[in-house]
Design an enzyme around this catalytic site. Sequence first.
Site, mmCIF file in Angstrom:
data_model
loop_
_atom_site.group_PDB
_atom_site.id
_atom_site.type_symbol
_atom_site.label_atom_id
_atom_site.label_comp_id
_atom_site.label_asym_id
_atom_site.label_seq_id
_atom_site.Cartn_x
_atom_site.Cartn_y
_atom_site.Cartn_z
ATOM 1 N N LYS A 1 0.836 -1.201 0.000
ATOM 2 C CA LYS A 1 0.000 0.000 0.000
ATOM 3 C C LYS A 1 0.871 1.252 0.000
ATOM 4 O O LYS A 1 0.591 2.219 -0.706
ATOM 5 C CB LYS A 1 -0.956 -0.021 1.206
ATOM 6 C CG LYS A 1 -2.064 -1.059 1.022
ATOM 7 C CD LYS A 1 -2.809 -1.393 2.314
ATOM 8 C CE LYS A 1 -3.717 -2.617 2.090
ATOM 9 N NZ LYS A 1 -4.319 -3.111 3.346
ATOM 10 N N GLN B 1 -4.328 -1.773 9.631
ATOM 11 C CA GLN B 1 -4.189 -3.090 9.000
ATOM 12 C C GLN B 1 -4.771 -4.171 9.919
ATOM 13 O O GLN B 1 -4.401 -4.265 11.079
ATOM 14 C CB GLN B 1 -2.712 -3.375 8.704
ATOM 15 C CG GLN B 1 -2.477 -4.675 7.947
ATOM 16 C CD GLN B 1 -3.046 -4.646 6.529
ATOM 17 O OE1 GLN B 1 -2.975 -3.637 5.829
ATOM 18 N NE2 GLN B 1 -3.636 -5.749 6.098
ATOM 19 N N ASP C 1 -10.946 2.769 4.232
ATOM 20 C CA ASP C 1 -11.280 1.347 4.087
ATOM 21 C C ASP C 1 -12.803 1.155 4.060
ATOM 22 O O ASP C 1 -13.292 0.106 3.664
ATOM 23 C CB ASP C 1 -10.679 0.561 5.263
ATOM 24 C CG ASP C 1 -9.787 -0.572 4.810
ATOM 25 O OD1 ASP C 1 -9.620 -0.744 3.592
ATOM 26 O OD2 ASP C 1 -9.264 -1.288 5.677
#
Lengths: 280, 280
Positions: free
Chosen positions: B52, B96, B119
């Site tokens: 990422k 994460q 997200d």
Amino acid sequence: MTLIDGKAIAQQVRNEVREQVAEWVAAGHDAPGLATVLVGDDAASAVYVGNKQKACAEVAIQGFDHRLPVDATEDDVKRLLHELNADPKVSGILLQLPPPKHLDGPKLTEEIAPGKDVDGLTPISTGLLHKNLPGLRPCTPLGCMELLKRHDVDLQGAEAVVVGRSDLVGKPISALLLQANATVTTAHSRTRDLDEVCRRADVLVAAVGVAHLIKGDWVKEGAAVIDVGMNRLDGKLTGDVEFDSAVERAGLITPVPGGVGPLTVAMLLRNTLQAAKDAA
Amino acid sequence: MTLIDGKAIAQQVRNEVREQVAEWVAAGHDAPGLATVLVGDDAASAVYVGNKQKACAEVAIQGFDHRLPVDATEDDVKRLLHELNADPKVSGILLQLPPPKHLDGPKLTEEIAPGKDVDGLTPISTGLLHKNLPGLRPCTPLGCMELLKRHDVDLQGAEAVVVGRSDLVGKPISALLLQANATVTTAHSRTRDLDEVCRRADVLVAAVGVAHLIKGDWVKEGAAVIDVGMNRLDGKLTGDVEFDSAVERAGLITPVPGGVGPLTVAMLLRNTLQAAKDAA
């Protein structure tokens, strides 16, 4: 064919809530409180609010009936909602929709603290519903589920078809049916061959607001039919389902009126009690 | 039959984001910034975070790579997330998942400010999605929609079947397909006759995580098949769809790997740019 008696089931729920409120108070807690907020002087809205306050009184939930003038500003409404958010006597808050045109009802609703959102319509409550997290669910969809539950409809693996995708009814019912392990199809105005889609439903929920859109021969033999529609046709209240023909094929069906309608206020009372317990 | 080239489409999206970031910066704004938060030293998670960050660098999004030790407390993570919420250089925040076992990942995610939830997985983002209000949508579902869009799949009134009802993929994809006016069925492990349900799909999305659950002859002739599954079978990555037989019937199909997978990071970059623009 069994006719679903929404009035009787709503009364059962209200009786249960009354008993549970009494137990809650007997255990030393304050009575749950429901604050309704009505802006302006729309006659129909005033009747709805009056019914909710009366229903509270019947189950010994404290009612707080707030009225604001028709020219109340956004800030006036927000200020009141924030006061109610902070008031420990208020377990649940309901902003009666729609407000006068100069106000954005859904936007104002977002000012209600998530734990007091007994209408279950704010984005955060919607998110908790779809993520299957604890929270307050919208009342009419809860009422539909209650009708199915009281009639022991087996939802596990059942084909459920929800016609309508409103934020208020269609989408939350689809979510609740999915959580109950039904295979859920959400259909709507753009659906092709709506008749065929309806015919596969073991559980058919109609929530479109178009009188008699769903014909009797679209109903699968033995299906459970929940009609959320409330339409005025030739001066009479009628549902989204062509009742007279659907009744020949359904295993279970709600009349309109007297089906889903009475459950909404009953579930509001239950939500208010739940909010009080969650806050304790 | 057309094979969907997820790598090529992801690269197109990344190129577009790079150009749009350049325009945004040329117009006098700060570059968008993505903060990743990795707790502990899980090797796979470290690889994901690294990818990422690398992807950010390629499109000139500022990367902020935060690492916390494996014994970081809930308060440590919250404190960092709150700092990032307050930092104007950070447009988006990604925690994460999964964190070490003593931490509740989804719960911690809720600390991320809604405007920075790139997200798209917090309850508030979920609520905004299901209510069709502006907000950040989850990346993998967005990627699926992007694949369908780039191949001009007509979703209006199409029968879409989503197999799987996870918060991460199945439910949000169902919501996005519904917004695109498809008739959407959400199927899952309790669905009866899953083969028949799949056979009605013009658009079939598989997101269950069971290798080859969906057989080739469950695919309708000409259907668009999006396989989100990522399963390891006999040492190879494989999807939820039995590709070799499905390919004979599908009109359009994603391979695994190289289908949906590459889109997730591309959509994360696009979300980060969107978050920066929304915050400006």
